[in-house]
Write a protein that holds these residues in place. Structure first.
Motif, PDB file in Angstrom:
ATOM      1  N   HIS A  20     -11.781  29.732  -4.662  1.00 43.12           N
ATOM      2  CA  HIS A  20     -11.206  28.790  -5.626  1.00 43.12           C
ATOM      3  C   HIS A  20     -10.080  29.407  -6.457  1.00 43.12           C
ATOM      4  O   HIS A  20      -9.229  28.706  -6.956  1.00 43.12           O
ATOM      5  CB  HIS A  20     -12.284  28.251  -6.558  1.00 43.12           C
ATOM      6  N   ARG A  21     -10.079  30.719  -6.649  1.00 36.84           N
ATOM      7  CA  ARG A  21      -9.048  31.462  -7.385  1.00 36.84           C
ATOM      8  C   ARG A  21      -8.834  30.932  -8.810  1.00 36.84           C
ATOM      9  O   ARG A  21      -7.716  30.938  -9.313  1.00 36.84           O
ATOM     10  CB  ARG A  21      -7.724  31.439  -6.616  1.00 36.84           C
ATOM     11  N   LEU A  22      -9.881  30.502  -9.455  1.00 33.93           N
ATOM     12  CA  LEU A  22      -9.739  30.037 -10.829  1.00 33.93           C
ATOM     13  C   LEU A  22      -9.327  31.206 -11.718  1.00 33.93           C
ATOM     14  O   LEU A  22      -9.909  32.284 -11.642  1.00 33.93           O
ATOM     15  CB  LEU A  22     -11.061  29.452 -11.337  1.00 33.93           C
ATOM     16  N   PRO A  23      -8.328  31.019 -12.546  1.00 35.59           N
ATOM     17  CA  PRO A  23      -7.847  32.118 -13.396  1.00 35.59           C
ATOM     18  C   PRO A  23      -8.938  32.730 -14.284  1.00 35.59           C
ATOM     19  O   PRO A  23      -9.007  33.939 -14.435  1.00 35.59           O
ATOM     20  CB  PRO A  23      -6.756  31.462 -14.254  1.00 35.59           C
ATOM     21  N   GLU A  24      -9.808  31.881 -14.844  1.00 30.69           N
ATOM     22  CA  GLU A  24     -10.850  32.409 -15.724  1.00 30.69           C
ATOM     23  C   GLU A  24     -11.940  33.170 -14.965  1.00 30.69           C
ATOM     24  O   GLU A  24     -12.767  33.852 -15.565  1.00 30.69           O
ATOM     25  CB  GLU A  24     -11.489  31.280 -16.556  1.00 30.69           C
TER      26      GLU A  24
END
Length: 122
Positions: A20-24
């Motif tokens: 997903h590569r979510l920044p958080e």
């Protein structure tokens, strides 16, 4: 053009669709986001151990290999279905453990398949 999150290399195309590569939930270095989340970073780093397992320098039993994969799924599932929010160090750690378990499991399966093939040849 390779595009990995914020990274690109001219002339090729590559994406990590399984992450997903979510920044958080990702690590950053010098203000740039890693191309994978913390958990996937750990899993993929563990894949560098494939030769260590393939050549038999380290051996982990089948059951321990499976057990090592479970913390990642437990942490991810609890996080997905509850208000619990994991942290990147825990995600990375469970990712490394899961990656090692996966490498071990794939090595066990590969060796078993190789032995089966050899028995049919001889």
């Amino acid at each position: 053009m390779i595009k990995i999150s914020n990274y690109s290399i001219k002339g090729a195309k590559l994406s990590f669709s399984y992450c997903h590569r979510l920044p958080e939930r990702s690590f950053f270095y010098k203000g740039k986001q890693f191309p994978l989340c913390a958990r996937c970073t750990g899993i993929n780093l563990a894949y560098f151990l494939i030769p260590v397992f393939a050549f038999g320098f380290i051996k982990i039993s089948l059951w321990w290999s499976i057990i090592m994969i479970l913390p990642t799924y437990i942490d991810g599932t609890i996080q997905a279905y509850t208000k619990y929010e994991s942290n990147n160090i825990l995600r990375f750690t469970t990712g490394i453990i899961s990656g090692i378990g996966t490498v071990s499991l794939l090595t066990i399966i590969g060796i078993a398949i190789g032995k089966l093939i050899l028995t049919f040849i001889h």
